[in-house]
Write an enzyme that holds these catalytic residues in place. Sequence first.
Site, short mmCIF file in Angstrom:
data_model
loop_
_atom_site.label_atom_id
_atom_site.label_comp_id
_atom_site.label_asym_id
_atom_site.label_seq_id
_atom_site.Cartn_x
_atom_site.Cartn_y
_atom_site.Cartn_z
N THR A 141 58.73 3.56 80.44
CA THR A 141 58.22 2.60 79.47
C THR A 141 59.29 2.17 78.47
OG1 THR A 141 56.70 2.45 77.59
CG2 THR A 141 57.41 4.63 78.16
N ASP A 142 59.09 1.01 77.87
CA ASP A 142 60.02 0.56 76.81
C ASP A 142 59.86 1.38 75.52
OD1 ASP A 142 57.54 -0.44 75.98
OD2 ASP A 142 58.18 -2.52 75.80
N GLU A 143 58.74 2.13 75.43
CA GLU A 143 58.49 2.86 74.17
C GLU A 143 59.52 3.95 73.91
OE1 GLU A 143 54.52 3.88 73.17
OE2 GLU A 143 53.69 2.09 74.09
N TYR A 167 53.48 10.57 73.08
CA TYR A 167 53.53 9.91 74.40
C TYR A 167 54.95 9.48 74.73
CZ TYR A 167 53.50 6.03 77.72
OH TYR A 167 53.81 5.19 78.76
N LYS A 171 57.57 10.76 77.63
CA LYS A 171 58.16 9.89 78.66
C LYS A 171 59.69 9.95 78.57
CE LYS A 171 56.42 7.48 81.28
NZ LYS A 171 55.90 7.69 82.66
#
Length: 368
Positions: A141-143, A167, A171
């Site tokens: 993810t970009d997060e 989260y 990741k």
Amino acid sequence: MRTYLVTGGAGFIGSNYIHYMFRKYGDDIRIINLDVLTYAGNPENLKDLEGNDNYIFVKADITDKEAVSKIFEEYDIDRVVHFAAESHVDRSIKDPEAFIKTNVYGTGVMLSCAKAAWELPEGPDPLGNYKPDKKFLHVSTDEVYGSLPEGEGYFYETTPYSPHSPYSASKAGSDMLVKAYMDTYHFPANITNCSNNYGPYQFPEKLIPLIINNALHGKKLPVYGDGKNVRDWLYVEDHAKAIDMVQEKGKLFETYNVGGHNEKQNIEIIKIILNTLNEMLPDGDERKAHINEGLITYVEDRKGHDRRYAIAPDKIKKEIGWEPETRFEEGIKLTIKWYFEHEDWMSNVVNGDYMKYYENMYGKKEKA
Ligand code: NAD
Ligand code: DAU
């Protein structure tokens, strides 16, 4: 025939990916879907594949090494596409441990089992030798890159990791494990870091399906904080296409950012959904009476809420030729149409457990 092991294939992106792959490759591929079916995993998402001999469902947990090894022993897996994860930021704030276990440890198990199955005892590479044409793709993810200031800058593959939620930290941890396997063992893998997806089969804890469902039922539309946080939205099928293209055309050991330059504030998204619902519902539909901006309700902000995400997709465009095909205006209509046509799907997932989650999450968030 090429054999894929897809983890988390009963979830939102995984099920869209499996549909995409069978549409694209038909009988030339076989897909094994490994999913433990958490609240987010829904076999209904793949009901149409019942009876397809090239689709095999295995109910198992990616943290169960014995179960995962058994799949690699039973099938000669050519591609792993690893989606399985706990994926909702709000849940990670309430219960980080499930995220650490599945996202970090579970990814460790997947890597370890794939490496054991694909490794050759000897060969020219002192770091690692593998059976030919075996590939692992880790869906991230970009997060992991953290948060950008308003209107300034993009996430590149070289942007340092700076996750903020449990989260995104979990990741980031899983990405680091994949990188470590590539660096230490020359393990044949790629990582993709994608922006926010939307489309069919998305669980209504996430912004877009939650707003569609609440608006249709005349329920309040909860907006966190000032509603001006920005996300970069991509239609899920474009993500599925990117994953396939990276696995087939990407350079091994590389990371690719996936996004379509479609930044929008949350409040804009909500207004677009309200307008589109009103446009698409037939004249005389009584729900039109309550679908309006009066439903918008500002609530307490998410803790540690990232302000803005924005992907620079230059590398995947240049090296692989991937481009998103679905513009947001079209994608949101396709999504709403899908939810109109799948009211049963929505009412089946909005069951007792969801209502408990909703009450617990939003009951407390309401501002006076
Ligand atoms: P989702 O929550 O809809 O689906 C997750 C799936 O994984 C479910 O089917 C669930 O049953 C399964 N799963 C969870 N824990 C498992 C375990 N221990 N063992 C086996 N299966 C398990 O998630 P999603 O939105 O489809 O996201 C899929 C992947 O894509 C995730 O890795 C997520 O981090 C990543 N991602 C999501 C987005 C997005 O916008 N949704 C964007 C970029 C990346
Ligand atoms: O950026 C990719 C990520 O996108 C994925 O890695 C995650 O798995 C996925 O869940 C998604 O994370 P977000 O936190 O960005 O998505 P979510 O739909 O939960 O929220 C989108 C924005 O809307 C965010 O700024 C919070 C806000 N929001 C969300 C909900 C559920 C609201 O204002 N109200 C809400 O009720």
